[in-house]
Design a protein around this motif. Structure first.
Motif, PDB file in Angstrom:
ATOM      1  N   GLY A 171      51.942  31.220  91.493  1.00 26.08           N
ATOM      2  CA  GLY A 171      51.390  32.502  92.024  1.00 26.08           C
ATOM      3  C   GLY A 171      51.563  33.166  92.063  1.00 26.08           C
ATOM      4  O   GLY A 171      50.679  33.922  92.682  1.00 26.08           O
ATOM      5  N   VAL A 172      53.061  33.794  91.549  1.00 25.60           N
ATOM      6  CA  VAL A 172      53.264  34.985  91.180  1.00 25.60           C
ATOM      7  C   VAL A 172      53.530  35.771  90.015  1.00 25.60           C
ATOM      8  O   VAL A 172      53.811  35.222  89.217  1.00 25.60           O
ATOM      9  CB  VAL A 172      54.498  34.967  92.326  1.00 25.60           C
ATOM     10  CG1 VAL A 172      54.533  35.094  93.517  1.00 25.60           C
ATOM     11  CG2 VAL A 172      55.832  34.510  91.813  1.00 25.60           C
ATOM     12  N   GLY A 173      53.118  37.097  89.968  1.00 24.64           N
ATOM     13  CA  GLY A 173      53.177  37.808  88.643  1.00 24.64           C
ATOM     14  C   GLY A 173      53.275  39.811  89.141  1.00 24.64           C
ATOM     15  O   GLY A 173      53.262  40.254  90.218  1.00 24.64           O
ATOM     16  N   PHE A 174      52.837  39.640  88.385  1.00 22.30           N
ATOM     17  CA  PHE A 174      53.205  41.396  87.712  1.00 22.30           C
ATOM     18  C   PHE A 174      51.946  41.854  87.540  1.00 22.30           C
ATOM     19  O   PHE A 174      51.127  43.504  87.227  1.00 22.30           O
ATOM     20  CB  PHE A 174      54.093  41.967  87.252  1.00 22.30           C
ATOM     21  CG  PHE A 174      54.924  42.001  88.514  1.00 22.30           C
ATOM     22  CD1 PHE A 174      55.206  42.108  89.658  1.00 22.30           C
ATOM     23  CD2 PHE A 174      56.385  40.851  87.286  1.00 22.30           C
ATOM     24  CE1 PHE A 174      56.270  42.111  90.027  1.00 22.30           C
ATOM     25  CE2 PHE A 174      57.319  40.696  88.371  1.00 22.30           C
ATOM     26  CZ  PHE A 174      57.619  41.424  89.639  1.00 22.30           C
ATOM     27  N   ALA A 175      50.559  40.949  87.461  1.00 20.99           N
ATOM     28  CA  ALA A 175      48.997  41.591  86.895  1.00 20.99           C
ATOM     29  C   ALA A 175      48.215  40.710  87.459  1.00 20.99           C
ATOM     30  O   ALA A 175      48.108  39.388  87.612  1.00 20.99           O
ATOM     31  CB  ALA A 175      49.787  41.529  85.055  1.00 20.99           C
ATOM     32  N   PRO A 176      46.604  41.094  87.726  1.00 24.01           N
ATOM     33  CA  PRO A 176      46.510  42.681  87.606  1.00 24.01           C
ATOM     34  C   PRO A 176      46.857  43.695  88.995  1.00 24.01           C
ATOM     35  O   PRO A 176      47.728  42.987  90.210  1.00 24.01           O
ATOM     36  CB  PRO A 176      44.932  42.580  88.310  1.00 24.01           C
ATOM     37  CG  PRO A 176      44.737  41.521  88.932  1.00 24.01           C
ATOM     38  CD  PRO A 176      45.813  40.570  88.481  1.00 24.01           C
TER      39      PRO A 176
END
Length: 594
Positions: A90-95
């Motif tokens: 569930g984690v990342g950098f987009a949007p």
């Protein structure tokens, strides 16, 4: 004239079939022939006496940030990996909203324990939307192929702002906006949608006095999301007819024994309604050591009824590494504060002082505040009973008589005293393993059952994450060496099955049907392995991340060549400097005739 011929190797082709001797010819980045090859090539590899396998496909990594500064995706490249998938949990950098960069970094630090300063310095924010992020990644130099997933927590915070970050209920309009972002992401190349529901995944609130005293804040967005939100987003995959839902479910560490069954219920409804696989983590925890069996039974039952539930399981115990260079029982003690910035040799010299030893052990045994505890209280085990010296070669199935608690009892000392003295061995390089999950009974027999269950896929290596405490990116080497050859305390796995588990099985789950098998037409992603020499090295703590960030790095011996699209990218553990990797956009069909 072929581009490459690998001659005379023992081919373990990824299908699970018996090994066989053959040449493998490569042209244009694809496998051209498997069998007797009589022609010549621009490059030839003598593989007599060596294994030839497909490149490993690691589907649970967290290179979302690292890929922007590290084209090799270390340390995965040291373990025969040619394809990675990130955007998990569930984690990342987009949007990424223009004013939300710091918050996304704090979230990733809290959930995946990647140094904040490293990400702040290393990431170059050239995107806002998910399509823009993929365009940016596509333009990066890459050694491996990389695939991505759209992260629920990030989408929720982007759409709902503070309401989303604080886990307030989503309105129908919120869900529609989130679904539109998920749909767009899948259409431009995301391989799936990822979520986390475990209360152990939290953001960092930024109010920290030192780097070792971070303060965990809110549960990550989506932890308590209602079923209408979960199904509303998951249905998008069913409408499009592609992708899967990857999830870190609630209760997986034993924090709530009833929660995993509630999670299975809604995942089962979603999988049945959408027809898309739900890929959920299953581990053994000490609170109820046999619960994993029930969860796998429910997964099998759901799949038999047309609701595909697949469990992601680990290749070895999930635990933390301890040592003088990273985390240890004295790292937060007041008397250690002045030692923190010193080089290792100077630390060791100072720590040999008997008076300092007495003071540090006393401070660790009687902390002034619970915040000085060196292991989070969520891990419910007696610390030194599940802590073992990690020697060379590293043993990830240590017997109970080797635990520090057993040694302490035998010697009439405290666990802190034993740890302190052992920590200074090898001039302060001694490492300790503390298994937190998958080691309730000091045996990997449950892990064997999980790995060989028909409704599981090997995963959970977390490459790129938990930099200061974990290095499980080496899981593929554990699978190919320990589980097929070196295990002495229980059943092993046939080599051909182990190869299939980390190549064809992982690739096909994500719809990557163009790799994972050695067959004409398939991508020429290959490993040439000296099986007799294949072994893990001890982890080492390096300060090689941006801003001087530290991490555990574990390498291996035995990978003679790792080949990506017919190009040698690693030779005897060293990179060739060639970067033939690419961004994977969506599912990949098997080549015609393959």
């Amino acid at each position: 004239m072929h581009d490459l011929i690998i001659r005379g190797g023992t081919v373990v082709d990824g299908t699970g079939g018996a090994p066989f001797e053959a040449d493998v010819a490569v042209d244009g980045g694809a496998i051209a022939k498997v069998g007797k090859v009589t022609g010549k090539a621009r490059e030839e590899i003598d593989a007599r006496g060596l294994l030839v396998t497909p490149g490993i496909v690691d589907i649970h990594t967290h290179f979302d940030a690292q890929v922007t500064w590290d084209p090799m995706c270390t340390p995965s490249c040291y373990h025969g990996v040619t394809t990675v998938v990130f955007g998990n949990c569930g984690v990342g950098f987009a949007p990424a909203a223009p004013d939300g960069h710091a918050w996304l970094i704090d979230l990733m630090e809290g959930v995946e324990d990647i140094p904040n300063d490293t990400m702040a310095e290393g990431i170059r924010w050239n995107w806002e939307s998910y399509p823009e992020y993929l365009d940016y990644v596509e333009g990066l130099p890459l050694m491996l192929d990389v695939g991505t997933q759209i992260p629920h927590a990030v989408v929720r915070a982007y759409v709902m702002g503070e309401r989303g970050a604080k886990n307030e209920p989503a309105t129908g309009e919120d869900i529609e906006k989130m679904a539109a972002i998920v749909r767009e992401a899948m259409q431009v190349g995301a391989l799936g949608l990822s979520m986390s529901r475990t209360i152990n995944h939290r953001a960092v609130d930024g109010a920290r006095s030192t780097k070792t005293n971070r303060v965990l804040g809110e549960n990550m967005p989506g932890t308590f999301a209602a079923e209408d939100e979960l199904l509303g987003l998951g249905r998008v995959l069913g409408e499009l007819g592609r992708g899967l839902l990857e999830i870190a479910p609630g209760g997986m560490t034993g924090d709530d024994l009833s929660l995993p069954f509630k999670e299975i219920a809604w995942m089962r409804r979603l999988a049945g309604e959408s027809g898309r696989p739900v890929f959920h983590a299953v581990t053994q925890h000490d609170v109820e050591p046999n619960q994993w069996k029930e969860l796998l039974e429910l997964s099998a039952e759901a799949s038999a009824e047309g609701a595909p539930l697949v469990a992601q399981v680990a290749a070895r115990p999930i635990g933390i590494l301890l040592g003088l260079d990273s985390r240890h029982p004295f790292v937060k003690a007041p008397s250690f504060e002045d030692l923190r910035p010193l080089p290792r040799a100077e630390k060791v010299a100072r720590l040999r002082d008997p008076e300092l030893r007495r003071r540090l052990i006393d401070e660790a045994e009687h902390p002034d505040t619970p915040a000085l505890g060196f292991i989070d209280p969520m891990w419910r085990f007696t610390v030194f009973e599940k802590m073992f010296p990690l020697d060379d070669p590293p043993d990830y199935e240590p017997p109970p008589e080797q635990s520090l608690a057993t040694v302490a009892a035998r010697e009439g000392r405290s666990g802190f005293e034993v740890f302190y003295d052992r920590m200074l061995e090898q001039e302060g390089r001694q490492i300790f393993l503390a298994p937190l999950l998958n080691y309730s009974d000091y045996s990997l027999d449950p892990t064997y059952e999980m790995l060989t269950h028909p409704h599981t896929v090997v995963s959970l290596g977390d490459a790129g994450a938990h930099c200061g405490v974990i290095c499980d990116a080496s899981g593929p080497t554990t699978l190919l060496s320990f589980w097929t050859r070196d295990r002495t305390r229980g059943a092993t796995i046939p080599l051909e099955r182990a190869v299939k588990m980390c190549t064809q099985d992982t690739a096909s789950l994500y719809g990557l049907h163009d790799r994972g098998v050695i067959r004409p037409g398939m991508l020429a992603d290959l490993n040439v392995i000296d099986y007799d020499a294949l072994r893990l090295r001890l982890p080492e703590f390096h300060h090689d991340l941006p801003a001087g960030g530290g991490r555990w790095v574990q390498k291996a011996d035995g990978y003679r060549y790792t080949i990506k699209r017919g190009v040698v990218i690693m030779r005897d553990g060293a990179p060739s400097g060639l970067l033939p990797g690419r961004l994977i956009r969506g599912e990949q069909a098997a080549p015609a005739g393959a």
